[in-house]
Design an enzyme around this catalytic site. Structure first.
Site, PDB file in Angstrom:
ATOM      1  N   ARG A 104       0.847  -1.198   0.000  1.00  0.00           N
ATOM      2  CA  ARG A 104       0.000   0.000   0.000  1.00  0.00           C
ATOM      3  C   ARG A 104       0.886   1.253   0.000  1.00  0.00           C
ATOM      4  O   ARG A 104       1.947   1.268   0.612  1.00  0.00           O
ATOM      5  CB  ARG A 104      -0.841  -0.033   1.279  1.00  0.00           C
ATOM      6  CG  ARG A 104      -1.831   1.100   1.453  1.00  0.00           C
ATOM      7  CD  ARG A 104      -2.979   0.943   0.538  1.00  0.00           C
ATOM      8  NE  ARG A 104      -4.132   1.744   0.933  1.00  0.00           N
ATOM      9  CZ  ARG A 104      -5.116   2.039   0.083  1.00  0.00           C
ATOM     10  NH1 ARG A 104      -5.101   1.628  -1.174  1.00  0.00           N
ATOM     11  NH2 ARG A 104      -6.162   2.737   0.502  1.00  0.00           N
ATOM     12  N   THR A 377      -9.779   0.441  -9.299  1.00  0.00           N
ATOM     13  CA  THR A 377      -8.692  -0.381  -8.846  1.00  0.00           C
ATOM     14  C   THR A 377      -8.707  -1.535  -9.830  1.00  0.00           C
ATOM     15  O   THR A 377      -9.553  -1.551 -10.709  1.00  0.00           O
ATOM     16  CB  THR A 377      -9.071  -0.751  -7.393  1.00  0.00           C
ATOM     17  OG1 THR A 377      -9.053   0.441  -6.648  1.00  0.00           O
ATOM     18  CG2 THR A 377      -8.253  -1.812  -6.763  1.00  0.00           C
TER      19      THR A 377
HETATM   20  N1  GLY Z   1      -8.431   3.017  -3.292  1.00  0.00           N
HETATM   21  C1  GLY Z   1      -9.394   2.042  -3.076  1.00  0.00           C
HETATM   22  C2  GLY Z   1      -9.094   1.194  -1.908  1.00  0.00           C
HETATM   23  O1  GLY Z   1      -7.932   1.038  -1.556  1.00  0.00           O
HETATM   24  O2  GLY Z   1      -9.968   0.670  -1.301  1.00  0.00           O
END
Ligand code: GLY
Length: 568
Positions: A104, A377
Site C-alpha cells: 500500500r 482499482t
Molecule cells: N483506493 C481504493 C481502496 O484502496 O480501497
C-alpha cells in the site's frame, strides 16, 4: 428452481460443488467461464492475462506471473494498472501455507493531519483527489519485487521481457478505454497543463504503445527494485512531483518498504476464507459480514430476493460502521481485530435486526467494545501449474489516480491520499466516513477496502477472487462467494450476477441499474430502505478462479469490463 437460474435456461447441465441436496437442484447451469486443466490468469485485460500465462508456460510460478501481469496491466490498463500506485497480495502455496503482502502507498514524511483543510478547518475540495498533493508514496514496484524475491523462480529480465515488448509494440484500445480517454481528456489537460498521450483523439481499435514505460521497465529489469526507489527513475519521479508541488522527497522513496502481513482467516460453513488484513478493511469487514449472515438460511431464499438483500444489507451496515471507527494502519493504531471478528460480538451486533423493518443507520454507530484490546482499482487472480494460488488487487485509487501523468517515465501517479479521512466525520470520494484511526500522519498507510481473497474447501484450494470498486469491493467479493457457495452458480455467473451494496452511510442500498425488478424495490422501500439505482452504474468488476469438482479450473471474468481469463 430459482429466479435467476430460470432466466438463464440452460443448454448444458453441470454439476459443481454444493453443500447439500437442495442446492444441487439449482445446479442446472450453463454459462461457464473458460475452463482449463493446469493454470490460469484472469485480469482486466486479455494482453495482461496472456503475458502472465506466457510466464507460467516458461516455467514461472504464480509470483513470477504476478510481476508480469501487474506490469502488463500498467501498460495496457493505465486506468488502474500501475507503477505509481500500490496494492495487496494474498497467497496460498501448494503446501497449504498462506500469507499476505502489503504494498500500500504511504503518506509522505511531510504529510500532516490537516493538510487538506482550509484555515476554517473545512476540507478543500479536490486537494486530496487531484494533482500532486493527492499522491501517496508508491508501493507497487516494492511489492512485486518482494513477492518475487521470496517465491519467484525466473529472473526478472525474463519476466519483464514480454511486458517491454508489449509496451513497445502497443495494445489495441477497446471501446471502454476509448470512451474513458475521451471523458478524462479535459481533466488530464488541466492537471498536466498539456495534452498527454492518452487523449480524446484515441479511437477504439487504435494501437497505442508506451516507449517511455518500456524504457522505465528496462531500467528496472536491469537494476532491480532500487532503480525505482533510489536510482535514476526515482530521481526523475521526485523531480517531476516536486516541480508539480508535491511534498514527496527522495527520502520518502528510499524509506518505502512493502510489508508481509498476517492475513485474516475465518470459517464460513465448510469454507476457509483468507483475505487481506489492515491496512485494508477488506478481510475484517468480509469476516464480520459473513459471520453475521451465516446463521441465516441464505440458500433457502431466492438469489437477490427481498430476504437475501435484507440480511446482507443489515450485516453490511454494521460492518461498515465498525470499519469507519476502528480501522486504519496497524503500524499506527491498535485494532481490536479479535473482538471485532468474534462470534459473540457479531451475534450481538446483528441481534437487533428484524425482517419487518430496516434498522436506522443512526442507531448503528460502531459497536461498543469493552476492554479495548477501489473505485477504480484492478484485481487479478492466478493459479499456477505447481498448485500455488494468488489473489492480487492493485490501485491508483481513482480512475488514472491523481490524473498526473509522468510522460518521461510513462505512468500515472495515484491519488491514494484521499483514502485517509481528511477530516474525521467527512466522507471521502467513495462517501466513506472515517475517524481518528484513519487520520493522516507521516509515513502512515491509508485505509483500503481492497479484498483479495483465497478460499479453501475441505483443506484444498477452491477459489481466488477480488475486484475493484472502492467501497463496494468488500460487498462485491461477498456476493461472488455467496453466489457460488449458497446458490451453486458457476464462477462466470457468480461474477456476472447483478449486485447491490450498503456501506452504512450514506443510508442507501446502491443497486445496479436495470438489474432488479420494480416490485422488489417497492418491497424494500416499504420496509424503510432507501434505494439508489443511479449512483454507480457498476458495482465492482469481479475476477475469479474456481476449482471444479474434477479438479479443472474455471475462470470468471466480469462481463462489465474487458476482463479476460487465459489459461492452459
Ligand atoms: N483506493 C481504493 C481502496 O484502496 O480501497
Amino acid at each position: 428452481m430459482r429466479i435467476l437460474l430460470r432466466s438463464l435456461l440452460l443448454t448444458i447441465v453441470f454439476l459443481a460443488g454444493c453443500k447439500n441436496e437442495r442446492k444441487s437442484e439449482k445446479l442446472q447451469i450453463s454459462n461457464r467461464g473458460l475452463i482449463t486443466k493446469t493454470a490460469m490468469v484472469v485480469s482486466a485485460r486479455e494482453e495482461a492475462s496472456k503475458v502472465g500465462v506466457e510466464i507460467l508456460k516458461k516455467g514461472g510460478n504464480a509470483f513470477d506471473a504476478m510481476m508480469a501481469t501487474e506490469m502488463a496491466l500498467a501498460v495496457t490498463y493505465p486506468y488502474a494498472g500501475n507503477l505509481g500506485g500500490g496494492g495487496f497480495l494474498v497467497y496460498r502455496l501448494a503446501d497449504g501455507s498462506k500469507g499476505a503482502l502489503d504494498y500500500r502507498e504511504k503518506a509522505p514524511i511531510a504529510a500532516s493531519k490537516e493538510m487538506y483543510l482550509d484555515e476554517n478547518g473545512n476540507v478543500i475540495k479536490g486537494k486530496s483527489t487531484v494533482g500532486s498533493l493527492a499522491v501517496g508514496v508508491p508501493g507497487t514496484i516494492a511489492g512485486i519485487f518482494k513477492a518475487h524475491e521470496r517465491f519467484g523462480l525466473l529472473d526478472v529480465k525474463t519476466i519483464l521481457q514480454p511486458v517491454m515488448e508489449l509496451a513497445n509494440k502497443g495494445f489495441v484500445v477497446t471501446e471502454q478505454q476509448a470512451s474513458r480517454f475521451k471523458n478524462y481528456d479535459s481533466i488530464f489537460k488541466v492537471v498536466n497543463e498539456k495534452e498527454i498521450p492518452f487523449n480524446k483523439s484515441i479511437k477504439k481499435g487504435d494501437t497505442i504503445n508506451n516507449i517511455a514505460l518500456a524504457n522505465t521497465l528496462e531500467r528496472i529489469a536491469n537494476a532491480g527494485r532500487d532503480e525505482f526507489y533510489k536510482g535514476e527513475t526515482g530521481k526523475k519521479l521526485v523531480n517531476f512531483l516536486q516541480d508539480h508541488g508535491s511534498i514527496i522527497t527522495l527520502e520518502d522513496l528510499a524509506k518505502y518498504e512493502a510489508v508481509w502481513r498476517q492475513p485474516i482467516t475465518f470459517q464460513y460453513d465448510d469454507l476457509t476464507i483468507t483475505s487481506m488484513s489492515p491496512p485494508s478493511s477488506g478481510g475484517i469487514c468480509l469476516n464480520q459480514i459473513m459471520t453475521m449472515v451465516e446463521p441465516f438460511d441464505l440458500s433457502g431464499y431466492d438469489h437477490n430476493s427481498l430476504k437475501f438483500i435484507q440480511v446482507l444489507v443489515e450485516a453490511e451496515k454494521r460492518a461498515y460502521a465498525d470499519r469507519s471507527y476502528y480501522l486504519g494502519d496497524p503500524d499506527f493504531i491498535d485494532i481490536p481485530i479479535e473482538t471485532l471478528t468474534s462470534n459473540v460480538y457479531l451475534e450481538n451486533r446483528i441481534s437487533d435486526f428484524s425482517f419487518d423493518r430496516a434498522t436506522h443507520v443512526d442507531s448503528l454507530s460502531h459497536g461498543q467494545i469493552l476492554g479495548y484490546e477501489s473505485e477504480e482499482t484492478t484485481h487479478y487472480s492466478i493459479v499456477d501449474p505447481f498448485g500455488n494460488a494468488i489473489a492480487v488487487t492493485t490501485t491508483l485509487n481513482g480512475g488514472y489516480g491523481s490524473k498526473l501523468y509522468l510522460e518521461e517515465l510513462g505512468f500515472f501517479l495515484n491519488n491514494e491520499m484521499d483514502d485517509f479521512s481528511s477530516k474525521p466525520g467527512e466522507p471521502n470520494s467513495y462517501g466513506l466516513i472515517g475517524a481518528e484511526a484513519n487520520s493522516i500522519a507521516p509515513e502512515k498507510r491509508m485505509l483500503s477496502s481492497m479484498t483479495p481473497t483465497i478460499i479453501e474447501k475441505d483443506g484444498d484450494f477452491y477459489m481466488s477472487v477480488g475486484t475493484p470498486g472502492g467501497s463496494t469491493i468488500i460487498t462485491s467479493v461477498l456476493q461472488a462467494i455467496l453466489n457460488v457457495h449458497e446458490f451453486g452458480f458457476t464462477m462466470q455467473q457468480a461474477v456476472d450476477a447483478p449486485r447491490f451494496h450498503h456501506q452504512w452511510r450514506p443510508d442507501e442500498i446502491r443497486m445496479e441499474p436495470n438489474s432488479f425488478n420494480e416490485q422488489l424495490i417497492m418491497h424494500l422501500e416499504a420496509k424503510g430502505y432507501k434505494i439508489n439505482q443511479t449512483r454507480s452504474p457498476v458495482i465492482g468488476k469481479v475476477d475469479g478462479i474456481l476449482v471444479l469438482e474434477d479438479g479443472r479450473l474455471e475462470g470468471g471474468a466480469d462481463r462489465r469490463g474487458d476482463d479476460t481469463a487465459v489459461g492452459f
